[in-house]
Write a protein that holds these residues in place. Structure first.
Motif, PDB file in Angstrom:
ATOM      1  N   GLU A  58      -1.377   4.907  -1.784  1.00 36.75           N
ATOM      2  CA  GLU A  58      -0.971   4.945  -0.380  1.00 36.75           C
ATOM      3  C   GLU A  58      -2.202   4.790   0.489  1.00 36.75           C
ATOM      4  OE1 GLU A  58       2.653   7.465   0.743  1.00 36.75           O
ATOM      5  OE2 GLU A  58       1.695   8.673  -0.816  1.00 36.75           O
ATOM      6  N   GLY A  59      -2.165   3.816   1.405  1.00 40.90           N
ATOM      7  CA  GLY A  59      -3.343   3.540   2.211  1.00 40.90           C
ATOM      8  C   GLY A  59      -4.492   3.126   1.307  1.00 40.90           C
ATOM      9  N   PRO A  60      -5.699   3.637   1.551  1.00 35.53           N
ATOM     10  CA  PRO A  60      -6.859   3.212   0.767  1.00 35.53           C
ATOM     11  C   PRO A  60      -7.074   4.001  -0.516  1.00 35.53           C
ATOM     12  CG  PRO A  60      -7.586   4.665   2.502  1.00 35.53           C
ATOM     13  CD  PRO A  60      -6.097   4.510   2.679  1.00 35.53           C
ATOM     14  N   GLU A  61      -6.189   4.974  -0.842  1.00 38.12           N
ATOM     15  CA  GLU A  61      -6.517   5.878  -1.946  1.00 38.12           C
ATOM     16  C   GLU A  61      -5.415   5.984  -2.986  1.00 38.12           C
ATOM     17  OE1 GLU A  61      -6.502  10.205  -1.177  1.00 38.12           O
ATOM     18  OE2 GLU A  61      -5.928   9.673   0.872  1.00 38.12           O
ATOM     19  N   ILE A  62      -5.843   6.438  -4.155  1.00 41.69           N
ATOM     20  CA  ILE A  62      -4.911   6.764  -5.232  1.00 41.69           C
ATOM     21  C   ILE A  62      -4.343   8.151  -4.947  1.00 41.69           C
ATOM     22  CG2 ILE A  62      -4.705   7.236  -7.704  1.00 41.69           C
ATOM     23  CD1 ILE A  62      -7.072   5.270  -8.094  1.00 41.69           C
ATOM     24  N   ARG A  63      -3.026   8.241  -4.832  1.00 37.00           N
ATOM     25  CA  ARG A  63      -2.386   9.515  -4.496  1.00 37.00           C
ATOM     26  C   ARG A  63      -1.936  10.289  -5.726  1.00 37.00           C
ATOM     27  NH1 ARG A  63      -0.718  10.153   0.905  1.00 37.00           N
ATOM     28  NH2 ARG A  63      -2.524   9.477   2.147  1.00 37.00           N
ATOM     29  N   ALA A  64      -1.540   9.582  -6.788  1.00 36.15           N
ATOM     30  CA  ALA A  64      -1.031  10.301  -7.967  1.00 36.15           C
ATOM     31  C   ALA A  64      -1.086   9.407  -9.194  1.00 36.15           C
ATOM     32  CB  ALA A  64       0.400  10.776  -7.713  1.00 36.15           C
ATOM     33  N   LEU A  65      -1.269  10.057 -10.352  1.00 36.84           N
ATOM     34  CA  LEU A  65      -1.133   9.408 -11.659  1.00 36.84           C
ATOM     35  C   LEU A  65      -0.243  10.291 -12.520  1.00 36.84           C
ATOM     36  CD1 LEU A  65      -4.457   9.175 -10.822  1.00 36.84           C
ATOM     37  CD2 LEU A  65      -4.366   7.606 -12.762  1.00 36.84           C
ATOM     38  N   GLY A  66       0.660   9.691 -13.257  1.00 36.52           N
ATOM     39  CA  GLY A  66       1.542  10.470 -14.128  1.00 36.52           C
ATOM     40  C   GLY A  66       2.728   9.631 -14.564  1.00 36.52           C
ATOM     41  N   GLN A  67       3.621  10.271 -15.266  1.00 42.41           N
ATOM     42  CA  GLN A  67       4.807   9.565 -15.759  1.00 42.41           C
ATOM     43  C   GLN A  67       6.013   9.897 -14.890  1.00 42.41           C
ATOM     44  OE1 GLN A  67       5.033  10.727 -19.923  1.00 42.41           O
ATOM     45  NE2 GLN A  67       3.805   8.956 -20.535  1.00 42.41           N
ATOM     46  N   GLY A  68       6.867   8.903 -14.711  1.00 41.66           N
ATOM     47  CA  GLY A  68       8.110   9.113 -13.988  1.00 41.66           C
ATOM     48  C   GLY A  68       7.956   9.399 -12.516  1.00 41.66           C
ATOM     49  N   LEU A  69       6.913   8.863 -11.891  1.00 43.51           N
ATOM     50  CA  LEU A  69       6.690   9.111 -10.473  1.00 43.51           C
ATOM     51  C   LEU A  69       7.666   8.306  -9.616  1.00 43.51           C
ATOM     52  CD1 LEU A  69       2.763   9.063 -10.313  1.00 43.51           C
ATOM     53  CD2 LEU A  69       4.271  11.019 -10.682  1.00 43.51           C
ATOM     54  N   GLU A  70       8.122   8.905  -8.551  1.00 44.67           N
ATOM     55  CA  GLU A  70       9.024   8.222  -7.630  1.00 44.67           C
ATOM     56  C   GLU A  70       8.217   7.400  -6.627  1.00 44.67           C
ATOM     57  OE1 GLU A  70      12.366   8.041  -7.529  1.00 44.67           O
ATOM     58  OE2 GLU A  70      12.304   9.085  -9.479  1.00 44.67           O
ATOM     59  N   PRO A  71       8.661   6.195  -6.346  1.00 48.77           N
ATOM     60  CA  PRO A  71       7.915   5.373  -5.393  1.00 48.77           C
ATOM     61  C   PRO A  71       8.012   5.931  -3.983  1.00 48.77           C
ATOM     62  CG  PRO A  71       9.972   4.302  -5.996  1.00 48.77           C
ATOM     63  CD  PRO A  71       9.838   5.489  -6.893  1.00 48.77           C
ATOM     64  N   PRO A  72       6.933   5.870  -3.222  1.00 47.09           N
ATOM     65  CA  PRO A  72       6.998   6.263  -1.811  1.00 47.09           C
ATOM     66  C   PRO A  72       7.948   5.325  -1.051  1.00 47.09           C
ATOM     67  CG  PRO A  72       4.720   6.013  -2.550  1.00 47.09           C
ATOM     68  CD  PRO A  72       5.583   5.447  -3.617  1.00 47.09           C
ATOM     69  N   PRO A  73       8.479   5.759   0.074  1.00 47.18           N
ATOM     70  CA  PRO A  73       9.367   4.895   0.863  1.00 47.18           C
ATOM     71  C   PRO A  73       8.692   3.569   1.211  1.00 47.18           C
ATOM     72  CG  PRO A  73       9.406   7.146   1.693  1.00 47.18           C
ATOM     73  CD  PRO A  73       8.323   7.097   0.680  1.00 47.18           C
ATOM     74  N   GLY A  74       9.405   2.480   0.957  1.00 46.58           N
ATOM     75  CA  GLY A  74       8.900   1.151   1.289  1.00 46.58           C
ATOM     76  C   GLY A  74       7.861   0.610   0.339  1.00 46.58           C
ATOM     77  N   ALA A  75       7.659   1.270  -0.805  1.00 45.59           N
ATOM     78  CA  ALA A  75       6.596   0.849  -1.718  1.00 45.59           C
ATOM     79  C   ALA A  75       6.942  -0.453  -2.428  1.00 45.59           C
ATOM     80  CB  ALA A  75       6.329   1.943  -2.747  1.00 45.59           C
ATOM     81  N   GLU A  76       5.926  -1.241  -2.697  1.00 46.89           N
ATOM     82  CA  GLU A  76       6.059  -2.377  -3.610  1.00 46.89           C
ATOM     83  C   GLU A  76       5.846  -1.857  -5.022  1.00 46.89           C
ATOM     84  OE1 GLU A  76       3.813  -6.525  -4.936  1.00 46.89           O
ATOM     85  OE2 GLU A  76       3.168  -5.477  -3.099  1.00 46.89           O
ATOM     86  N   VAL A  77       6.747  -2.213  -5.935  1.00 39.03           N
ATOM     87  CA  VAL A  77       6.644  -1.779  -7.319  1.00 39.03           C
ATOM     88  C   VAL A  77       6.102  -2.930  -8.159  1.00 39.03           C
ATOM     89  CG1 VAL A  77       7.857  -0.870  -9.330  1.00 39.03           C
ATOM     90  CG2 VAL A  77       8.545  -0.152  -7.019  1.00 39.03           C
ATOM     91  N   ILE A  78       5.025  -2.663  -8.876  1.00 39.65           N
ATOM     92  CA  ILE A  78       4.409  -3.663  -9.758  1.00 39.65           C
ATOM     93  C   ILE A  78       4.526  -3.163 -11.185  1.00 39.65           C
ATOM     94  CG2 ILE A  78       2.263  -4.848 -10.359  1.00 39.65           C
ATOM     95  CD1 ILE A  78       1.386  -4.545  -7.452  1.00 39.65           C
ATOM     96  N   SER A  79       5.147  -3.948 -12.031  1.00 36.41           N
ATOM     97  CA  SER A  79       5.309  -3.531 -13.429  1.00 36.41           C
ATOM     98  C   SER A  79       3.970  -3.571 -14.149  1.00 36.41           C
ATOM     99  CB  SER A  79       6.294  -4.449 -14.151  1.00 36.41           C
ATOM    100  OG  SER A  79       6.340  -4.115 -15.536  1.00 36.41           O
ATOM    101  N   GLY A  80       3.693  -2.474 -14.882  1.00 34.43           N
ATOM    102  CA  GLY A  80       2.470  -2.399 -15.668  1.00 34.43           C
ATOM    103  C   GLY A  80       2.706  -2.512 -17.155  1.00 34.43           C
ATOM    104  N   ARG A  81       3.933  -2.899 -17.566  1.00 32.70           N
ATOM    105  CA  ARG A  81       4.203  -3.021 -19.008  1.00 32.70           C
ATOM    106  C   ARG A  81       3.334  -4.112 -19.620  1.00 32.70           C
ATOM    107  NH1 ARG A  81       8.252   0.040 -20.737  1.00 32.70           N
ATOM    108  NH2 ARG A  81       9.842   0.770 -19.248  1.00 32.70           N
ATOM    109  N   GLY A  82       2.708  -3.761 -20.735  1.00 32.92           N
ATOM    110  CA  GLY A  82       1.816  -4.703 -21.399  1.00 32.92           C
ATOM    111  C   GLY A  82       0.473  -4.856 -20.721  1.00 32.92           C
ATOM    112  N   MET A  83       0.233  -4.052 -19.674  1.00 30.65           N
ATOM    113  CA  MET A  83      -1.005  -4.154 -18.908  1.00 30.65           C
ATOM    114  C   MET A  83      -1.946  -2.990 -19.221  1.00 30.65           C
ATOM    115  SD  MET A  83      -0.736  -6.765 -16.707  1.00 30.65           S
ATOM    116  CE  MET A  83       0.545  -7.762 -15.884  1.00 30.65           C
ATOM    117  N   ILE A  84      -3.226  -3.225 -18.987  1.00 31.77           N
ATOM    118  CA  ILE A  84      -4.223  -2.169 -18.994  1.00 31.77           C
ATOM    119  C   ILE A  84      -4.808  -2.105 -17.587  1.00 31.77           C
ATOM    120  CG2 ILE A  84      -6.032  -3.727 -19.857  1.00 31.77           C
ATOM    121  CD1 ILE A  84      -7.252  -1.286 -21.293  1.00 31.77           C
ATOM    122  N   ALA A  85      -4.898  -0.905 -17.032  1.00 34.29           N
ATOM    123  CA  ALA A  85      -5.489  -0.696 -15.716  1.00 34.29           C
ATOM    124  C   ALA A  85      -6.876  -0.099 -15.882  1.00 34.29           C
ATOM    125  CB  ALA A  85      -4.616   0.231 -14.870  1.00 34.29           C
TER     126      ALA A  85
END
Length: 458
Positions: free
Chosen positions: A30-57
């Motif tokens: 959110e904005g310029p920062e990482i707000r949370a890391l974890g499993q099953g997080l709910e997207p913030p209102p209006g968020a763009e969802v990007i699939s990370g399956r098969g990806m490494i961050a």
């Protein structure tokens, strides 16, 4: 700027203090920062969802030393195969034709390559100010950085010791100390942002012991510390430099830096190859930008990376100027630094993870940043996604080893800087790269042909 949810990322390499690698993890930005890391997080209102399956961050890669204008002077047959001093003397003849437009498009070319190879923050060392071209070069670099969306540490470089005074560069491309210092203060006051998540910071960077006076080194030191900005220069890159310092000052390059008060956590050096054991220890607390590709191309030597790291030197990676590398490819710098380290240290060399950490958190620390370099809550949202389901990674059983050692493509899938997606599916989306290419080619050709058509010897 919309919030982002990176959903079900297969691997998240945090580079945090616990060296955690998280599996099937969500990242909320959110904005310029990482707000949370974890499993099953709910997207913030209006968020763009990007699939990370098969990806490494991974955290964004950090480039700690560059000369962006050199992106327009690559592959010149006049300089191929030359060592540093001869290479510089030939290139000064071309660089005297540098213009503000050339600096702008050279920066856009370099930034584009960096972003496409996973770099989210870069420093640049600009020290060439040809006579009659003014002092707007750093301004044009910052303009380009803002247009494309990369986090940028601009260093106001300088050369004051021309050939007539015993320096290496010709008088036509050096400046008077008063001009340098006045412009340095202007740039700091205009652009430097000390706040967390800053997109632009400024440092002062006299070029090298063979191109500036000792008085200018002292004056730059005092101005930087008065204004609270960092210091940067080239150091111990070649044996020619060592001989020059011994003959002119009766000091080795590191001894000269000690005499000048140019050591400490607010200083970082490019290269630092030719060091004895005492000098390695004396650099503890300072930073070093390790430039493997440039050091190989110019046959300068191999940096003592493992000893520097063990001695407590802040160590990061860098592409250096494209004319001494031919690319602004941080992915390749990781690989080459890993291979060079193992060439020198064998089984005692860095692991793939240690190299990745140098390229991310290590580089951030070199540049004095604690707000980026790792994937943690509250850190800057500088995140890179790489698709591990490419055939180039087939058969590799460790995702971090895959990043550093495998792959026949250097392009990442997604680059996020300060919470903004700037590369999507491997392509820069903030500027028209095709237009940048075409204009950069025209500007580059004009400058090079100006010299070849009768620029004459310096």
């Amino acid at each position: 700027m919309r919030p982002l949810l990176l959903k079900n990322v297969s691997y998240v390499v945090t580079c945090n203090d616990r060296d955690e690698i998280l599996r099937d993890c969500d990242i909320i930005i959110e904005g310029p920062e990482i707000r949370a890391l974890g499993q099953g997080l709910e997207p913030p209102p209006g968020a763009e969802v990007i699939s990370g399956r098969g990806m490494i961050a991974i955290p964004g890669l950090v480039n700690t030393h560059h000369h962006l204008y050199q992106s327009l002077f690559r592959g010149l047959p006049e300089v191929q195969g030359l060592p540093l001093f001869g290479w510089l003397q030939k290139l000064y003849q071309f660089w005297r034709h540098l213009t503000p437009e050339g600096v702008y498009y050279g920066a856009l070319v370099g930034f584009s390559e960096l972003l496409r190879t996973g770099c989210t923050m870069t420093a640049d060392h600009h020290y060439v100010f040809p006579a009659g071209q003014g002092n707007e070069f750093i301004d044009r670099e910052i303009e380009a950085a803002r247009a494309i969306g990369i986090r940028f540490h601009a260093t106001r470089g300088s050369m004051s010791l021309g050939r007539s005074q015993g320096g290496l560069p010709p008088d036509e491309v050096v400046q008077e100390p008063d001009t340098i210092l006045e412009d340095s203060a202007r740039l700091i006051e205009t652009y430097h942002d000390p706040r967390p998540y800053a997109m632009v910071r400024v440092a002062l960077a006299p070029c090298s012991p063979f191109s500036v006076s000792l008085d200018l080194m002292r004056q730059a030191r005092d101005l930087a510390r008065e204004k609270g900005v960092m210091l940067h220069t080239h150091l111990a890159e070649t044996m020619d430099e060592e001989r020059y310092c011994l003959e002119r000052y009766n000091r080795r390059p590191v001894e000269l830096m000690e005499d000048l008060g140019w050591l400490g956590p607010d200083v970082w050096f490019a290269h630092a190859i030719h060091l004895n054991d005492r000098e390695v220890e004396r650099l503890a607390g300072s930073g070093v930008a390790h430039c493997p590709s440039s050091n190989m191309k110019l046959a300068s030597g191999i940096c003592r990376t493992s000893e520097l790291y063990r001695a407590g030197v802040k160590l990061g990676l860098a592409v250096d100027g494209s004319a001494s590398n031919d690319g602004s490819n941080m992915w390749e710098e990781m690989r080459r630094s890993y291979l060079l380290n193992h060439l020198r240290y064998g089984e005692e060399g860095f692991s793939a993870y240690q190299v990745l950490k140098l390229a991310t958190r290590g580089g951030a620390e070199v540049l004095g940043r604690t707000d980026t370099g790792s994937l943690e809550e509250g850190k800057a949202a500088d995140v890179v996604l790489i698709n591990l389901e490419d055939v180039a990674f087939a058969g590799c059983h460790d995702p971090v080893v895959a990043l550093v050692c495998c792959g026949n493509s250097s392009l990442v899938d997604t680059t996020i800087v300060n919470g903004r997606v700037v590369v999507r599916r491997g392509e820069v989306i903030t500027v028209d790269v095709g237009s940048v290419y075409r204009r950069a080619q025209e500007v580059s050709r004009t400058m090079v042909e100006a010299e070849r058509a009768g620029g004459g010897s310096l």
